[in-house]
Design an enzyme around this catalytic site. Structure first.
Site, PDB file in Angstrom:
ATOM      1  N   ASP A 196      -8.177  -1.354  -8.095  1.00  0.00           N
ATOM      2  CA  ASP A 196      -7.914  -2.421  -7.107  1.00  0.00           C
ATOM      3  C   ASP A 196      -6.994  -1.824  -6.047  1.00  0.00           C
ATOM      4  O   ASP A 196      -6.642  -0.628  -6.106  1.00  0.00           O
ATOM      5  CB  ASP A 196      -7.260  -3.650  -7.788  1.00  0.00           C
ATOM      6  CG  ASP A 196      -7.561  -4.963  -7.043  1.00  0.00           C
ATOM      7  OD1 ASP A 196      -7.146  -5.088  -5.867  1.00  0.00           O
ATOM      8  OD2 ASP A 196      -8.195  -5.858  -7.623  1.00  0.00           O
ATOM      9  N   GLY A 222      -6.732   2.013  -4.813  1.00  0.00           N
ATOM     10  CA  GLY A 222      -7.512   2.556  -3.696  1.00  0.00           C
ATOM     11  C   GLY A 222      -8.199   1.449  -2.935  1.00  0.00           C
ATOM     12  O   GLY A 222      -7.902   0.265  -3.129  1.00  0.00           O
ATOM     13  N   PHE A 224     -11.974   0.033  -1.858  1.00  0.00           N
ATOM     14  CA  PHE A 224     -13.397   0.209  -2.189  1.00  0.00           C
ATOM     15  C   PHE A 224     -14.276   0.410  -0.956  1.00  0.00           C
ATOM     16  O   PHE A 224     -15.456   0.681  -1.078  1.00  0.00           O
ATOM     17  CB  PHE A 224     -13.915  -0.865  -3.136  1.00  0.00           C
ATOM     18  CG  PHE A 224     -13.647  -2.319  -2.832  1.00  0.00           C
ATOM     19  CD1 PHE A 224     -13.783  -2.846  -1.561  1.00  0.00           C
ATOM     20  CD2 PHE A 224     -13.290  -3.181  -3.882  1.00  0.00           C
ATOM     21  CE1 PHE A 224     -13.564  -4.190  -1.309  1.00  0.00           C
ATOM     22  CE2 PHE A 224     -13.058  -4.536  -3.632  1.00  0.00           C
ATOM     23  CZ  PHE A 224     -13.194  -5.040  -2.344  1.00  0.00           C
ATOM     24  N   HIS A 242     -19.083 -11.543  -3.097  1.00  0.00           N
ATOM     25  CA  HIS A 242     -19.145 -12.827  -2.366  1.00  0.00           C
ATOM     26  C   HIS A 242     -17.975 -12.996  -1.385  1.00  0.00           C
ATOM     27  O   HIS A 242     -17.983 -13.887  -0.559  1.00  0.00           O
ATOM     28  CB  HIS A 242     -19.259 -14.030  -3.327  1.00  0.00           C
ATOM     29  CG  HIS A 242     -17.992 -14.423  -4.010  1.00  0.00           C
ATOM     30  ND1 HIS A 242     -17.783 -15.683  -4.535  1.00  0.00           N
ATOM     31  CD2 HIS A 242     -16.859 -13.708  -4.279  1.00  0.00           C
ATOM     32  CE1 HIS A 242     -16.581 -15.734  -5.078  1.00  0.00           C
ATOM     33  NE2 HIS A 242     -16.010 -14.556  -4.940  1.00  0.00           N
TER      34      HIS A 242
END
Ligand SMILES: C[S@@+](CC[C@H](N)C(=O)[O-])C[C@H]1O[C@@H](n2cnc3c(N)ncnc32)[C@H](O)[C@@H]1O
Length: 331
Positions: A196, A222, A224, A242
């Site tokens: 995360d 990090g 994504f 989402h």
């Protein structure tokens, strides 16, 4: 007044009901009424409220079937109201938290989303939601706590799948690590990587690496949109895609595709919208994702296309009580 007129009036004034729910939960009223009814003065004193005002809020929620009032002016929880207690299994108090405060303020700007197709949160707060959270630690803690509280219900279809072939699970955007902790506790052969944002994992690390599963865990901070950890064979994206529009969701999927081995699997834990519009609660969540984050809920056909555009083949969708597991493999 006609039924139709009353129904439309109630729809127009609907936010008063959700705000009344939010306020009584913030004060802890449902927990004070756990297993007993209380008089208004007693209840007001316990939660630090004005008795007259609290009574007026509660009567609106009596009409909604969440509380009951007896002839002697005492209030109790109904079966539906029990879902607002913190410790009820399947409690919805975490959903109340996620719909309140800054999320509610963003909705005040929601015309911006309809006009532009973009999130209204940035319009209201001057920066995107996750960036704002990184600068507002108490709101971020509340967000992580609420997400963690909802994981239990999301987990079921994931826990029940066959994990015998899997070795290392990477939980992308895993927040506090609640989901991957449960997974590792249930399946003793699995190793887990929690990934995360750096400020989120710095909080989660000590909890996730707890004694009973600590030797099977690692934590990576990090972004994504840049890259995700290598070395996993199962990649979990729970309530991540989402949050984003197709372009951004596509970047996350492409980064997963780069990291995942040819024999690997992607497990997406999300809602699948019905193809035909209904009063499905997920349709409300779809709008909420737009207003808060510029994201969207997706139908099965949209999932299939998004995945195939970014190097994956959708293999199956397993429906759970709230979310589904969308299982995909490298194309
Ligand atoms: C809706 S929460 C889902 C949390 C968890 N997976 C669950 O199922 O409850 C989205 C998560 O994505 C993380 N996130 C947001 N932007 C990110 C980024 N650029 N890189 C890594 N994680 C990010 C947030 O910190 C948050 O934990």
């Amino acid at each position: 007044m006609s039924d139709i007129n009353n129904r439309v009036r109630k729809q127009i004034m609907g936010y008063i009901i959700s705000q009344a729910i939010s306020v009584v939960c913030e004060l802890g009223v449902p927990d004070e009424l756990a297993n007993e009814c209380r008089s208004l003065p007693d209840l007001a004193a316990r939660v630090g409220a004005d008795a007259d005002a609290l009574g007026r809020f509660l009567r609106v929620l009596v009409a909604e079937g969440l509380f009951a009032e007896d002839g002697a002016g005492r209030f109790a929880l109904t079966e539906a109201g029990e879902l607002l207690r913190v410790d009820t299994p399947g409690s919805l108090c975490h959903l109340v938290g996620l719909m309140s405060n800054e999320a509610y303020v963003a909705w005040g700007h929601s015309a911006h989303s309809v006009r532009t197709g973009k999130e209204s949160f940035t319009e209201a707060f001057g920066k995107p939601y996750f960036e704002w959270l990184s600068e507002n630690p108490s709101a971020a803690d509340e967000f992580d706590r609420c997400q963690a509280g909802l994981v239990e219900v999301r987990l079921l279809p994931l826990l029940n799948r066959n994990w015998t072939e899997a070795t290392t699970v990477v939980d992308i955007g895993g927040g506090e690590g609640t989901l991957i902790t449960r997974l590792l506790r249930n399946h003793a052969h699995l190793r887990g990587i929690l990934f995360d944002l750096p400020h989120v994992v710095s909080e989660s690390a000590s909890k996730f690496c707890s004694a009973d599963i600590g030797d099977r865990t690692s934590v990576v901070g990090g972004n994504f949109f840049e890259e995700v950890p290598q070395n996993g064979d199962v990649y979990v994206l729970s309530q991540i895609l989402h949050d984003w529009d197709d372009e951004s969701a596509g970047k996350i999927l492409s980064n997963c595709r780069r990291a995942i081995p040819e024999s690997g699997r992607l497990l997406i834990v999300e809602q699948v919208l019905p193809e035909v519009a209904t009063a499905h609660p997920m349709a409300l969540l779809d709008l909420h994702m737009l207003v808060l984050l510029g994201g969207r809920e997706r139908m099965a056909t949209e999932w299939r296309r998004l995945l195939s555009d970014h190097g994956f083949t959708l293999e199956s969708i397993t429906a759970g009580p709230r979310s589904s597991v969308i299982e995909a493999v490298p194309a």
